[in-house]
Design a protein around this motif. Structure first.
Motif, PDB file in Angstrom:
ATOM      1  N   LEU A 146     -30.857  -2.540  43.204  1.00  0.00           N
ATOM      2  CA  LEU A 146     -29.741  -2.888  42.513  1.00  0.00           C
ATOM      3  C   LEU A 146     -29.981  -3.349  41.022  1.00  0.00           C
ATOM      4  O   LEU A 146     -31.082  -3.549  40.827  1.00  0.00           O
ATOM      5  CB  LEU A 146     -29.088  -4.303  42.995  1.00  0.00           C
ATOM      6  N   GLY A 147     -29.142  -2.973  40.187  1.00  0.00           N
ATOM      7  CA  GLY A 147     -29.282  -3.278  38.469  1.00  0.00           C
ATOM      8  C   GLY A 147     -28.124  -3.502  37.904  1.00  0.00           C
ATOM      9  O   GLY A 147     -26.956  -3.642  38.379  1.00  0.00           O
ATOM     10  N   VAL A 148     -28.386  -3.710  36.537  1.00  0.00           N
ATOM     11  CA  VAL A 148     -27.168  -3.936  35.431  1.00  0.00           C
ATOM     12  C   VAL A 148     -25.794  -2.982  35.862  1.00  0.00           C
ATOM     13  O   VAL A 148     -24.823  -3.431  35.901  1.00  0.00           O
ATOM     14  CB  VAL A 148     -27.803  -3.528  34.161  1.00  0.00           C
ATOM     15  N   SER A 149     -26.077  -1.758  36.302  1.00  0.00           N
ATOM     16  CA  SER A 149     -24.962  -0.717  36.401  1.00  0.00           C
ATOM     17  C   SER A 149     -24.142  -1.495  37.601  1.00  0.00           C
ATOM     18  O   SER A 149     -22.928  -1.285  37.614  1.00  0.00           O
ATOM     19  CB  SER A 149     -25.368   0.471  36.588  1.00  0.00           C
ATOM     20  N   LEU A 207     -31.466  -9.485  40.317  1.00  0.00           N
ATOM     21  CA  LEU A 207     -32.680 -10.146  39.796  1.00  0.00           C
ATOM     22  C   LEU A 207     -34.006  -9.748  40.598  1.00  0.00           C
ATOM     23  O   LEU A 207     -33.914  -9.492  41.830  1.00  0.00           O
ATOM     24  CB  LEU A 207     -32.778 -11.623  39.644  1.00  0.00           C
ATOM     25  N   VAL A 208     -35.190  -9.454  39.967  1.00  0.00           N
ATOM     26  CA  VAL A 208     -36.349  -9.216  40.756  1.00  0.00           C
ATOM     27  C   VAL A 208     -37.358 -10.137  40.035  1.00  0.00           C
ATOM     28  O   VAL A 208     -37.502 -10.119  39.037  1.00  0.00           O
ATOM     29  CB  VAL A 208     -36.691  -7.645  40.674  1.00  0.00           C
ATOM     30  N   HIS A 209     -38.326 -10.908  41.277  1.00  0.00           N
ATOM     31  CA  HIS A 209     -39.392 -11.390  40.461  1.00  0.00           C
ATOM     32  C   HIS A 209     -40.572 -10.625  40.963  1.00  0.00           C
ATOM     33  O   HIS A 209     -40.773 -10.522  42.209  1.00  0.00           O
ATOM     34  CB  HIS A 209     -39.363 -12.726  41.162  1.00  0.00           C
ATOM     35  N   PRO A 210     -41.220 -10.131  39.848  1.00  0.00           N
ATOM     36  CA  PRO A 210     -42.341  -9.214  40.089  1.00  0.00           C
ATOM     37  C   PRO A 210     -43.756  -9.998  40.501  1.00  0.00           C
ATOM     38  O   PRO A 210     -44.939  -9.479  40.126  1.00  0.00           O
ATOM     39  CB  PRO A 210     -42.332  -8.492  38.791  1.00  0.00           C
ATOM     40  N   ARG A 211     -43.610 -11.052  41.013  1.00  0.00           N
ATOM     41  CA  ARG A 211     -45.006 -11.682  41.338  1.00  0.00           C
ATOM     42  C   ARG A 211     -45.858 -12.137  40.032  1.00  0.00           C
ATOM     43  O   ARG A 211     -47.025 -12.148  40.159  1.00  0.00           O
ATOM     44  CB  ARG A 211     -45.689 -11.219  42.487  1.00  0.00           C
ATOM     45  N   ILE A 212     -45.162 -12.006  38.789  1.00  0.00           N
ATOM     46  CA  ILE A 212     -45.893 -12.588  37.828  1.00  0.00           C
ATOM     47  C   ILE A 212     -45.181 -13.652  37.396  1.00  0.00           C
ATOM     48  O   ILE A 212     -43.933 -13.784  37.266  1.00  0.00           O
ATOM     49  CB  ILE A 212     -45.823 -11.635  36.452  1.00  0.00           C
ATOM     50  N   GLU A 213     -45.925 -14.960  37.467  1.00  0.00           N
ATOM     51  CA  GLU A 213     -45.339 -16.351  37.387  1.00  0.00           C
ATOM     52  C   GLU A 213     -44.509 -16.370  35.955  1.00  0.00           C
ATOM     53  O   GLU A 213     -44.760 -15.938  34.957  1.00  0.00           O
ATOM     54  CB  GLU A 213     -46.167 -17.223  37.224  1.00  0.00           C
ATOM     55  N   ARG A 214     -43.311 -17.025  36.184  1.00  0.00           N
ATOM     56  CA  ARG A 214     -42.419 -17.214  35.084  1.00  0.00           C
ATOM     57  C   ARG A 214     -41.785 -16.135  34.538  1.00  0.00           C
ATOM     58  O   ARG A 214     -41.012 -15.838  33.657  1.00  0.00           O
ATOM     59  CB  ARG A 214     -42.990 -17.947  33.878  1.00  0.00           C
ATOM     60  N   LEU A 215     -42.146 -14.691  35.195  1.00  0.00           N
ATOM     61  CA  LEU A 215     -41.367 -13.429  34.554  1.00  0.00           C
ATOM     62  C   LEU A 215     -40.217 -13.194  35.797  1.00  0.00           C
ATOM     63  O   LEU A 215     -40.438 -13.202  36.932  1.00  0.00           O
ATOM     64  CB  LEU A 215     -42.287 -12.470  34.597  1.00  0.00           C
ATOM     65  N   THR A 216     -39.032 -12.963  35.354  1.00  0.00           N
ATOM     66  CA  THR A 216     -37.978 -12.202  36.276  1.00  0.00           C
ATOM     67  C   THR A 216     -37.439 -10.963  35.427  1.00  0.00           C
ATOM     68  O   THR A 216     -37.378 -11.068  34.332  1.00  0.00           O
ATOM     69  CB  THR A 216     -36.560 -13.323  36.101  1.00  0.00           C
ATOM     70  N   VAL A 217     -37.213 -10.002  36.273  1.00  0.00           N
ATOM     71  CA  VAL A 217     -36.656  -8.583  35.480  1.00  0.00           C
ATOM     72  C   VAL A 217     -35.105  -8.311  36.198  1.00  0.00           C
ATOM     73  O   VAL A 217     -34.802  -8.680  37.176  1.00  0.00           O
ATOM     74  CB  VAL A 217     -37.564  -7.661  35.938  1.00  0.00           C
ATOM     75  N   LEU A 218     -34.566  -7.997  35.321  1.00  0.00           N
ATOM     76  CA  LEU A 218     -33.176  -7.502  35.486  1.00  0.00           C
ATOM     77  C   LEU A 218     -32.928  -6.026  35.267  1.00  0.00           C
ATOM     78  O   LEU A 218     -33.019  -5.509  34.162  1.00  0.00           O
ATOM     79  CB  LEU A 218     -31.879  -8.085  34.745  1.00  0.00           C
ATOM     80  N   PRO A 219     -33.400  -5.116  36.206  1.00  0.00           N
ATOM     81  CA  PRO A 219     -33.457  -3.760  36.096  1.00  0.00           C
ATOM     82  C   PRO A 219     -32.375  -3.006  35.789  1.00  0.00           C
ATOM     83  O   PRO A 219     -31.192  -3.568  36.191  1.00  0.00           O
ATOM     84  CB  PRO A 219     -34.514  -3.258  37.244  1.00  0.00           C
TER      85      PRO A 219
END
Ligand SMILES: Nc1ncnc2c1ncn2[C@@H]1O[C@H](COP(=O)(O)OP(=O)(O)OP(=O)(O)O)[C@@H](O)[C@H]1O
Ligand SMILES: [Mg+2]
Length: 258
Positions: free
Chosen positions: A139-142, A155-167
């Motif tokens: 799922l993403g912005v669209s 939202l996706v948490h790519p298992r890098i601490e403190r980073l969240t991604v909205l693709p």
């Protein structure tokens, strides 16, 4: 590339705000606890793909990692000096390194224990963040913009601490209208309010090629212009600097220097 360097130098002197002139770390940025990801989809990234895509900021030992750490320090100082939290990465034209810079900068910021970071793919016509990270965006912005998903769903948490991604999951044909649309402005406001403890990095479309980015700029606090060595033409650079001048341009990144 002497011409590009001259043009960059001139713009820095004119604005006296260029990132390259900042030193030190962001002393005034608030210390925040790491964000929790209890509801966020977690995805492990493949180190081999990150490496192949030149995503090096998470690497402990890599010659280029320090470059992104230095960029992080300068961006944080510039944002902190303005008490700002959102930054958009753009370039004059396609393929000049916006996504690579946005991804590496966001990871470098998240590696700093004081910062939670949200990386947003706002290049709706040509999304690249998920591919760059080697993750599949379900799922993403669209999907948010069309009302088919909530922000939290995307939202996706790519298992890098403190980073969240909205693709951004798929290309949207009329993204010029969408990026500057009330829904997108609402999204940016909502992200800023809901995730007030995070720095938000937007991967934007190129500023000269499509109208998307310009329409969206008023909703973000600061912009960074990526210039690709050997690719960005001087007239395009000057035009981009001119356009971005009114939108809190904090500096330029010279990408692809041999
Ligand atoms: N410094 C660099 N050295 C080598 N390759 C690079 C460098 N910067 C970017 N690239 C490569 O160039 C391509 C374009 O980079 P990137 O996707 O970051 O640009 P972009 O500005 O986001 O492009 P677009 O406008 O298509 O979204 C990618 O394949 C990327 O890996
Ligand atoms: Mg891109």
């Amino acid at each position: 590339m002497e011409q590009i360097e001259r043009a960059l130098r001139k713009s820095r002197e004119q604005r006296r705000t260029a990132v390259g002139h900042q030193n030190g770390t962001a002393a005034k940025i608030r210390l925040t606890p790491a964000a929790t990801h209890t509801q966020t989809r977690c995805v492990s990234l493949a180190p081999s793909l990150l490496d192949a895509h030149r995503v090096v900021s998470a690497a402990v030992h890599h010659p280029v990692t320090d470059v992104y750490r230095s960029l992080r320090a300068q961006v944080l100082q510039a944002l902190n000096a303005r008490d700002k939290t959102t930054i958009g990465i753009t370039s004059a034209n396609h393929g000049e390194g916006k996504t690579l810079t946005a991804v590496n900068l966001a990871i470098a910021m998240a590696m700093d224990v004081n910062h939670n970071v949200l990386l947003v793919d706002a290049d709706l016509r040509n999304p690249g963040v998920a591919t760059c990270l080697g993750l599949e965006a379900t799922l993403g912005v669209s999907d948010y913009l069309t009302g088919d998903a909530t922000i939290a769903d995307c939202l996706v948490h790519p298992r890098i601490e403190r980073l969240t991604v909205l693709p951004a999951r798929n290309r949207i044909g009329n993204s010029a209208e969408l990026l500057a649309s009330p829904q997108m402005v609402h999204l940016a406001r909502e992200l800023k309010e809901r995730y007030a403890d995070r720095l938000i990095v937007y991967d934007l479309p190129p500023i000269l090629t499509v109208g998307d980015a310009i329409g969206f700029l008023p909703t973000i606090d600061a912009t960074l212009l990526v210039v690709r060595d050997g690719a960005t033409r001087v007239p395009d650079l000057n035009r981009a600097l001119e356009l971005l001048g009114g939108y809190n341009l904090i500096g330029t990144v010279l990408n692809g220097v041999p």
